[in-house]
Structures are given as C-alpha cells and as structure tokens.
Design an enzyme around this catalytic site. Structure first.
Site, mmCIF file in Angstrom:
data_model
loop_
_atom_site.group_PDB
_atom_site.id
_atom_site.type_symbol
_atom_site.label_atom_id
_atom_site.label_comp_id
_atom_site.label_asym_id
_atom_site.label_seq_id
_atom_site.Cartn_x
_atom_site.Cartn_y
_atom_site.Cartn_z
ATOM 1 N N ILE A 32 12.939 36.743 107.767
ATOM 2 C CA ILE A 32 14.371 36.446 107.948
ATOM 3 C C ILE A 32 15.157 37.230 106.883
ATOM 4 O O ILE A 32 16.109 37.928 107.181
ATOM 5 C CB ILE A 32 14.646 34.928 107.785
ATOM 6 N N GLY A 42 14.189 21.069 100.887
ATOM 7 C CA GLY A 42 14.786 22.368 100.548
ATOM 8 C C GLY A 42 15.995 22.669 101.400
ATOM 9 O O GLY A 42 16.179 23.795 101.865
ATOM 10 N N ALA A 43 16.858 21.657 101.572
ATOM 11 C CA ALA A 43 17.960 21.782 102.536
ATOM 12 C C ALA A 43 19.304 22.109 101.873
ATOM 13 O O ALA A 43 20.334 22.081 102.534
ATOM 14 C CB ALA A 43 18.091 20.501 103.368
ATOM 15 N N LYS A 57 0.381 28.695 103.153
ATOM 16 C CA LYS A 57 0.920 28.481 104.504
ATOM 17 C C LYS A 57 -0.228 28.306 105.508
ATOM 18 O O LYS A 57 -0.095 27.536 106.467
ATOM 19 C CB LYS A 57 1.819 29.648 104.912
ATOM 20 N N ASN A 116 10.231 22.002 104.867
ATOM 21 C CA ASN A 116 10.771 23.370 104.808
ATOM 22 C C ASN A 116 10.658 23.987 103.407
ATOM 23 O O ASN A 116 10.465 25.195 103.280
ATOM 24 C CB ASN A 116 12.237 23.337 105.248
ATOM 25 N N ALA A 121 -1.974 31.991 101.665
ATOM 26 C CA ALA A 121 -3.043 30.980 101.762
ATOM 27 C C ALA A 121 -2.454 29.572 101.816
ATOM 28 O O ALA A 121 -2.969 28.699 102.529
ATOM 29 C CB ALA A 121 -3.989 31.114 100.576
ATOM 30 N N TYR A 179 0.717 32.563 98.338
ATOM 31 C CA TYR A 179 1.717 32.058 99.290
ATOM 32 C C TYR A 179 1.128 32.022 100.701
ATOM 33 O O TYR A 179 1.240 31.014 101.405
ATOM 34 C CB TYR A 179 2.963 32.947 99.241
HETATM 35 N N1 LIG Z 1 13.297 33.578 104.368
HETATM 36 C C1 LIG Z 1 12.329 34.172 105.079
HETATM 37 O O1 LIG Z 1 12.350 35.394 105.347
HETATM 38 C C2 LIG Z 1 11.178 33.322 105.577
HETATM 39 C C3 LIG Z 1 10.244 33.920 106.437
HETATM 40 C C4 LIG Z 1 9.186 33.159 106.890
HETATM 41 C C5 LIG Z 1 9.055 31.846 106.493
HETATM 42 N N2 LIG Z 1 9.964 31.303 105.648
HETATM 43 C C6 LIG Z 1 9.784 29.898 105.263
HETATM 44 O O2 LIG Z 1 10.973 29.203 105.558
HETATM 45 C C7 LIG Z 1 11.189 28.163 104.599
HETATM 46 C C8 LIG Z 1 12.576 28.306 103.977
HETATM 47 O O3 LIG Z 1 12.689 29.595 103.452
HETATM 48 P P1 LIG Z 1 14.016 30.072 102.694
HETATM 49 O O4 LIG Z 1 13.998 31.539 102.692
HETATM 50 O O5 LIG Z 1 15.199 29.341 103.196
HETATM 51 O O6 LIG Z 1 13.630 29.611 101.218
HETATM 52 P P2 LIG Z 1 14.560 29.335 99.974
HETATM 53 O O7 LIG Z 1 15.941 29.814 100.201
HETATM 54 O O8 LIG Z 1 13.823 29.864 98.785
HETATM 55 O O9 LIG Z 1 14.563 27.756 99.969
HETATM 56 C C9 LIG Z 1 13.416 27.048 99.698
HETATM 57 C C10 LIG Z 1 13.813 25.769 99.007
HETATM 58 O O10 LIG Z 1 12.635 25.173 98.451
HETATM 59 C C11 LIG Z 1 13.054 24.369 97.387
HETATM 60 N N3 LIG Z 1 12.037 24.265 96.346
HETATM 61 C C12 LIG Z 1 11.430 25.268 95.665
HETATM 62 N N4 LIG Z 1 10.615 24.732 94.728
HETATM 63 C C13 LIG Z 1 10.725 23.383 94.815
HETATM 64 C C14 LIG Z 1 10.142 22.300 94.118
HETATM 65 N N5 LIG Z 1 9.277 22.445 93.090
HETATM 66 N N6 LIG Z 1 10.488 21.039 94.482
HETATM 67 C C15 LIG Z 1 11.373 20.845 95.480
HETATM 68 N N7 LIG Z 1 11.954 21.832 96.182
HETATM 69 C C16 LIG Z 1 11.629 23.093 95.834
HETATM 70 C C17 LIG Z 1 14.291 25.008 96.784
HETATM 71 O O11 LIG Z 1 15.239 23.965 96.553
HETATM 72 P P3 LIG Z 1 16.452 24.108 95.472
HETATM 73 O O12 LIG Z 1 17.207 25.332 95.876
HETATM 74 O O13 LIG Z 1 17.216 22.862 95.659
HETATM 75 O O14 LIG Z 1 15.804 24.230 94.126
HETATM 76 C C18 LIG Z 1 14.754 25.987 97.854
HETATM 77 O O15 LIG Z 1 16.071 25.757 98.276
HETATM 78 C C19 LIG Z 1 10.050 28.264 103.614
HETATM 79 O O16 LIG Z 1 9.024 27.368 103.972
HETATM 80 C C20 LIG Z 1 9.576 29.695 103.775
HETATM 81 O O17 LIG Z 1 8.213 29.855 103.403
HETATM 82 C C21 LIG Z 1 11.019 32.007 105.185
#
Ligand SMILES: NC(=O)c1ccc[n+]([C@@H]2O[C@H](COP(=O)([O-])OP(=O)(O)OC[C@H]3O[C@@H](n4cnc5c(N)ncnc54)[C@H](OP(=O)(O)O)[C@@H]3O)[C@@H](O)[C@H]2O)c1
Length: 243
Positions: A187, A12-13, A159, A90, A157, A155
């Site tokens: 975030i 997810g980079a 994690k 990620n 559960a 979600y």
């Molecule tokens: N943002 C927050 O506030 C927050 C807080 C606590 C924890 N987190 C954790 O931090 C991590 C990153 O969060 P983020 O906010 O940056 O999330 P994000 O912007 O939604 O990015 C997550 C990525 O996961 C990929 N993804 C989703 N479904 C997929 C699938 N079926 N196969 C492959 N890839 C898939 C997507 O890739 P594509 O875009 O290429 O489709 C997306 O870019 C996650 O584990 C999240 O639970 C985030």
C-alpha cells in the site's frame, strides 16, 4: 452478520489502514473501539469523527507488548462499549532484520506486537464470543508472508505465524466464531524500494496499481457483513501480484 449496533475493536486504528477500516465499519453502522499506542491525538480525532456519524466510539491505549495493558484495555472497552462482536488485528511493526546481524531484541519485539498481541486479544475475545454464540476475528497479514522481503525476515515470519494462527483459531473457535485474514500487497512503498523496483512491481501487478486502504477496508467489511460460510481463509488484496 448484520452490522448495525454491533461493536468492533480495531488495533492500531489511530492512523493508516486501521483508521480506514474503523471509518468504513462505522459507516456500515458499527460502534468502534479504536486501539492505539502512541497516536493518541489521531485516535481521539477519529473517535470524534465516528461520533458525528451517530455511532459510539472510544479510543483506548495499550502497548501490545504488555499483556497487563491488553487486559486493562479490554476491560475498559467492555465496560464503556459492551461486548465486542468483531476483532480486527491490524497493528503491526515493519522493521528490518538484516542477515548480517541477528538482533534478538528486535525479533522479540516483532513477534510481541505482530503475533503475541493478536494471540492474547483473539484468545480473550474469542472465548467470550464463543460463549455469547457469535463473533468474527479478522487478522491483517501481508502477501510478504508468502513472497518475503529478504531484508525483513522477522516481519514476514511473524505474518506467516499469524496466518497459521488464523487457521488454528478458525477450528478452535468454531462453530460460533469465524476467523479469517486479509493479506494486502504493498500500500505504502517501503523505503528500500528503488524507483526501478517500484515500476517493475506495478508492471507485474495485473490490476496495474498499488493497493489502497479502502481496497483492504472493503474486504474486511465483506468478511464481516457477507461471508456467512467462510472461515480459516486468507484473501490476498494485491491486484493479482502473487499470481
Ligand atoms: N502499509 C502497507 O503497505 C502494508 C502492506 C501489507 C500489509 N500491511 C499490514 O497492514 C497493517 C497496517 O499497516 P499500516 O501501514 O497502516 O501500519 P502503520 O501505519 O505502521 O500502523 C500500525 C499501527 O500499529 C501500532 N503499533 C505498533 N507497535 C505497537 C505496539 N507495541 N503496541 C500497540 N500498537 C502498536 C501503531 O500504533 P500507534 O501509531 O498508536 O503507536 C501503528 O499505528 C499492518 O498489519 C501491516 O503489516 C501494510
């Protein structure tokens, strides 16, 4: 672990936190495989930026719900970049699972992306790291696994399951491979947070603000670079909110 010329795969980079982690690790001298599903253009742009740092970089597509696509991706990464030294799990989806209606398809998708995908990657790469004698795996969790959002039980559960697997793999892959996790606080504000909830959340956070991508990326870098005797641990990056 000395990071120069080592190789990291980050899922997810293409955007968000995964992209920030990729940039931070490239800045520390690592070659980077950027996994994406839909964010092809952003992942390719990030790969180009990393190449400008004189690091090797590759953007690779896979749907983490499809085990065959994961295997094809790993083979591509291995042949174009070489063996992976660090895996950062990620990628995740954050979707509601309201109490009022149980939707099995939604629960299944959450667990496929947030648990089965990381499990397939960690088992495959973890075994290779063990044979090669070294490696690190870092899972990105969420403090919501400890303090759940009621509307997002699936979600939270998922994690919590990945937190358990972090400890499991830390034992199974020892002593060659260290497996740890980083659990960010909020975030990006979830849509369902009211203005009053946002104010209250920040007021109840000892460090007085939300987490930034770089707070989390810096902790990932610490675990890769400095943490030589830590395994099976979860570091909360939440400004003390869970205290
Ligand atoms: N943002 C927050 O506030 C927050 C807080 C606590 C924890 N987190 C954790 O931090 C991590 C990153 O969060 P983020 O906010 O940056 O999330 P994000 O912007 O939604 O990015 C997550 C990525 O996961 C990929 N993804 C989703 N479904 C997929 C699938 N079926 N196969 C492959 N890839 C898939 C997507 O890739 P594509 O875009 O290429 O489709 C997306 O870019 C996650 O584990 C999240 O639970 C985030």
């Amino acid at each position: 672990m000395e990071l120069a010329n080592k190789r990291a795969l980050i899922t997810g980079a293409g955007q968000g936190l995964g992209r920030a982690i990729a940039q931070r690790l490239a800045g520390a001298g690592m070659d980077i495989a950027l996994h994406y599903r839909d964010s092809a253009e952003k992942a390719q742009q990030t790969a180009q930026q990393i190449k400008q740092l004189s690091r090797r970089s590759l953007a690779v597509q896979a749907d983490l719900c499809e085990p065959e696509q994961i295997e094809i991706m790993l083979e591509k990464v291995r042949s174009e970049l070489g063996p992976i030294d660090a895996l950062i799990n990620n990628a995740a989806i954050f979707v509601p699972t309201p109490l009022e209606e149980f939707d099995a398809a939604v629960w299944k998708q959450i667990f496929e992306v947030n648990v089965f995908g990381p499990a397939a990657l960690s088992q495959s790469l973890g075994k290779q790291m063990k044979v090669r004698g070294a490696g690190k795996i870092i899972n990105i969790l969420d403090v919501a696994a400890q303090r759940p959002f009621a509307s997002h039980a699936g979600y939270c559960a998922s994690k919590a399951a990945l937190a358990s697997l972090t400890k499991n793999w830390a034992k199974a892959l020892a002593p060659q491979v260290q497996v740890n996790a980083v659990a960010p606080g909020i975030i990006d504000w979830p849509d369902f947070f009211s203005d009053a909830q946002r104010r209250s959340y920040v007021q109840q956070t000892p460090l007085g603000r939300l987490a930034a991508y770089d707070d989390v990326a810096g902790t990932v870098l610490f675990l890769l670079k400095e943490a030589s005797f830590i395994t099976g641990q979860i570091i909360n990056v939440d400004g003390g909110r869970t205290l």
